[in-house]
Design a protein around this motif. Structure first.
Motif, short mmCIF file in Angstrom:
data_model
loop_
_atom_site.label_atom_id
_atom_site.label_comp_id
_atom_site.label_asym_id
_atom_site.label_seq_id
_atom_site.Cartn_x
_atom_site.Cartn_y
_atom_site.Cartn_z
N THR A 38 8.11 7.69 -2.57
CA THR A 38 7.12 8.25 -1.37
C THR A 38 6.42 7.19 -0.55
O THR A 38 5.98 6.16 -0.97
CB THR A 38 5.95 9.39 -2.49
OG1 THR A 38 5.22 9.09 -1.62
CG2 THR A 38 5.47 7.90 -3.55
N LEU B 182 -1.31 8.90 -6.21
CA LEU B 182 0.11 9.05 -7.11
C LEU B 182 -0.50 8.96 -8.20
O LEU B 182 0.36 10.16 -8.69
CB LEU B 182 0.79 7.83 -6.95
CG LEU B 182 2.22 7.70 -5.91
CD1 LEU B 182 2.88 6.52 -6.22
CD2 LEU B 182 2.94 9.20 -6.63
N SER C 1 6.04 3.39 -4.25
CA SER C 1 5.26 3.80 -2.88
C SER C 1 5.39 2.55 -2.61
O SER C 1 5.76 1.47 -2.20
CB SER C 1 3.77 3.71 -3.67
OG SER C 1 2.77 3.76 -2.62
#
Length: 224
Positions: free
Chosen positions: A114, A121, A139
């Motif tokens: 992501t 998160l 991430s």
């Protein structure tokens, strides 16, 4: 939708709009933040929206777009705290857990990949409890590149040992699917029902689904 799962070892999944209802994010950035910004600065809500929307657009396709620390400093607001004020809107899309369990049964590597900032998160994994279903969570901020940059997918292989030709990517962003396609990821799925508040529109370029249960073979359905 029929997929040859024997040819897929790794599944990369986006978070916001893909696994989670993007209604939370849209409401937060388009309504909640402008409301708080207007109150703090003594301006009308419409004026705040006009100003902030332009600022947001200026950072599209960069890591700043999802960097909570950047926006906290830029706007003079505690963005992580403001997110907690509306975290009741965080929701998992229907069928996501069933799909993740299917991947586990099939022995597939499932990675959450992501652009979301680490603080986002943490909040969302705490609220949804999806973390344990994944092989790992990455991430874009860990890699220093957003998924909109084709170099991201090469950089990702330093953390995730995937073979592009045997990898599936699920995304609600056609831009990110495009960079993944350019890099060589073979199986690309567009999630058209990214928000519970919008009417889904299928992609003209990529295979589209509303729910991830559409990727589970019928023979496996009874086990989910």
């Amino acid at each position: 939708m029929k997929l040859d799962w024997s040819g897929i070892d790794t599944v990369l999944l986006d978070m916001d709009g893909t696994l989670l209802d993007r209604h939370f994010d849209d409401h937060f950035w388009l309504e909640h933040v402008p409301k708080r910004y207007a109150a703090q600065n003594g301006i009308l809500l419409d004026e705040a929206k006009k100003l902030l929307y332009a600022l947001f657009r200026s950072q599209e396709r960069t890591l700043n777009w999802t960097d909570l620390d950047y926006w906290s400093e830029r706007l003079g607001l505690d963005i992580p705290v403001l997110k907690q004020e509306v975290d009741h809107l965080i929701a998992v899309h229907p069928g996501v857990v069933e799909f993740l369990l299917f991947l586990r049964r099939r022995g597939k590597q499932a990675w959450l990949v992501t652009n979301a900032h680490g603080k986002t998160l943490s909040l969302k994994m705490r609220k949804t409890r999806l973390g344990p279903y994944f092989t790992g969570i990455i991430s874009a901020h860990d890699l220093g590149l957003p998924k909109e940059d084709v170099r991201f997918w090469e950089k990702l292989r330093e953390r995730v040992p995937y073979e592009p030709s045997r990898t599936l990517l699920g995304e609600d962003s056609e831009t990110n699917l495009g960079t993944a396609e350019e890099y060589g990821i073979a199986h690309l799925i567009y999630v058209s029902r990214y928000s519970s508040t919008v009417t889904p529109i299928a992609s003209d370029r990529y295979a589209s689904i509303h729910y991830f249960t559409q990727l589970i073979p019928a023979a496996d359905t009874d086990e989910t």
